[in-house]
Design a protein around this motif. Sequence first.
Motif, PDB file in Angstrom:
ATOM      1  N   ASN A 253       0.805  -1.233   0.000  1.00  0.00           N
ATOM      2  CA  ASN A 253       0.000   0.000   0.000  1.00  0.00           C
ATOM      3  C   ASN A 253       0.831   1.274   0.000  1.00  0.00           C
ATOM      4  N   ASP A 254       2.058   1.188   0.509  1.00  0.00           N
ATOM      5  CA  ASP A 254       2.931   2.373   0.503  1.00  0.00           C
ATOM      6  C   ASP A 254       3.219   2.838  -0.910  1.00  0.00           C
ATOM      7  N   THR A 255       3.258   1.893  -1.853  1.00  0.00           N
ATOM      8  CA  THR A 255       3.702   2.207  -3.203  1.00  0.00           C
ATOM      9  C   THR A 255       2.580   2.119  -4.235  1.00  0.00           C
ATOM     10  N   PHE A 256       1.613   1.244  -3.997  1.00  0.00           N
ATOM     11  CA  PHE A 256       0.559   1.006  -5.000  1.00  0.00           C
ATOM     12  C   PHE A 256      -0.832   1.207  -4.402  1.00  0.00           C
ATOM     13  N   ARG A 257      -1.749   1.532  -5.276  1.00  0.00           N
ATOM     14  CA  ARG A 257      -3.162   1.644  -4.877  1.00  0.00           C
ATOM     15  C   ARG A 257      -3.841   0.311  -5.194  1.00  0.00           C
ATOM     16  N   ILE A 258      -4.595  -0.216  -4.227  1.00  0.00           N
ATOM     17  CA  ILE A 258      -5.283  -1.498  -4.460  1.00  0.00           C
ATOM     18  C   ILE A 258      -6.607  -1.219  -5.157  1.00  0.00           C
ATOM     19  N   MET A 259      -6.751  -1.718  -6.376  1.00  0.00           N
ATOM     20  CA  MET A 259      -7.959  -1.486  -7.176  1.00  0.00           C
ATOM     21  C   MET A 259      -9.006  -2.572  -6.915  1.00  0.00           C
ATOM     22  N   GLU A 260      -8.512  -3.785  -6.662  1.00  0.00           N
ATOM     23  CA  GLU A 260      -9.444  -4.896  -6.419  1.00  0.00           C
ATOM     24  C   GLU A 260      -8.727  -5.985  -5.634  1.00  0.00           C
ATOM     25  N   GLN A 517      -2.504  -0.557  -8.924  1.00  0.00           N
ATOM     26  CA  GLN A 517      -2.178   0.498  -9.884  1.00  0.00           C
ATOM     27  C   GLN A 517      -1.128   1.393  -9.228  1.00  0.00           C
ATOM     28  N   SER A 518      -0.223   1.963 -10.029  1.00  0.00           N
ATOM     29  CA  SER A 518       0.718   2.944  -9.469  1.00  0.00           C
ATOM     30  C   SER A 518      -0.068   4.071  -8.822  1.00  0.00           C
ATOM     31  N   LYS A 519       0.472   4.578  -7.711  1.00  0.00           N
ATOM     32  CA  LYS A 519      -0.230   5.697  -7.036  1.00  0.00           C
ATOM     33  C   LYS A 519      -0.075   6.978  -7.840  1.00  0.00           C
TER      34      LYS A 519
END
Length: 519
Positions: A253-260, A517-519
Amino acid sequence: MSTSQGEILWVDDEIDSLKSQIIFLKNKGYELTPLTNGYDALEFLKDKNIDVVLLDESMPGLSGLETLSKIKEMHPNLPVVMVTKNEAENIMEEAIGSQITDYLIKPVNPNQVLMSLKKIMDSKRLVSEKTTSAYQQDFRNLFMALSSNPNQEEWKDLYRKLVYWELEMGKSDSDEMMDVLQSQKTEANTEFFKFVSKNYSNWIKGGKDAPLMSHNLFKEKIAPYLQQGKPTFLVVIDNLRYDQWKVLQPIVNDTFRIMEEDMFYSILPTATQYARNALFAGMLPIDIEARFPDEWKNDDEDGGKNLFEETFLRDNLQHLKLDKLKTQYIKITNNENGKNLEDNIHNYLSNDLTVIVYNFVDMLSHARTEMEVLKELASDEISYRSLTVSWFEHSPLYRALKKIADKGIQVMITTDHGTVRVKTPSKCIGDRQTTTNLRYKHGRNLQYEEKDVLAFRDPKLAGLPRPNVNSTFIFGKGDVFLCYPNNYNHFVNYYKNTFQHGGVSLEEMLVPVIRLQSK
């Protein structure tokens, strides 16, 4: 049982000057051990459970900061209060960076120490009490859900809740409630086994209630998000359980956004050469064998069982009309491969799809049965999760993904199957051709305890090839492991409490698939 307020270790080279504070704390109900140096403190902490350490910052020999870092290596979650004469900013920053829980400036006032201890001990107690009471309230809901014949989606929700409570209980100190939760989880696995036994062959036929399974995963969860010009990384971490994903999630979560975030059902056997080949081929093992007779290898045949994943994947992409995508397949089986991945990760940005199969968790869980050191490190679920976190944080995989996180990429993380800690031995007899796996077996003339396994005398009903005319497949239930009668006690003791896969349990079959997805 001790009625003390807690056990304190106070380490200070001038401990004699702190007698009045020590007497004050003892009168308040604390048990207190005074020591004069870092070496003695580390020796003492090797086999003592302490609630809080009060640690002098400036001591001869091993300094307070050096002692602190060694304490944190031994007991990462042990609260340490730094006691210092020195208000220098760099000392405080270093201490705080090393995860001290609080700090006090000398000369210390007894009430100051008391306040610090209460703050630490009570917040831990309050968190523990809150977790326990919230779980007690939810216990009945979980019990009702278990008794109400859950369908395949409801099983996913139930398992999510059980994992949530397991992680919450892990943060608190309530052994009694953890025992209650574990027995509820065992009961859930018993019911889940009945559910799978009743429905599995219907799912394999593609019945209308069939859940998302290994052989449909690519088509349903990955293919719809692939497109030319948009770099996607599909990371298949072998053997990754849902609870292991949940402890990796905050790091990711520090680096990426969780889409699903979802789960799917791994096919049986929940073992790499079946579940992972099905995932890449988009087919059941019986159909892979028909389409690729030379590449498919049964358990009892010579040759690697996972050498043709890329072949199966490219065939699947063609079938899904995605063969125009620029695709690369990479398999990481050791640290050197991992370093190569990290060094070359930018080169993969020109691909539309980069598939990375990472074998680390598999190596860990198999090695765990072979290496005494890993038996020590991963003796239960909490330590197994902690080991997974430690690996991931420092892995070439995570470093590689962080390197390209700002490049507008899409990452999907999934696995082939999970693992379960086996505790219940069950006798099984077969001929020489019988496979050696502990959670599933196939062979002719198998004899086994009916109540402990799901058996398919016709492997076709499970979507599996038939290695021999009389082949039967059996899959262990819950935490069962299958042992031969000869040398029985030796094998039972050797494999008990190890993490295995191949059978029917929530931990092995309900596994994560995540889109980032990349933040």
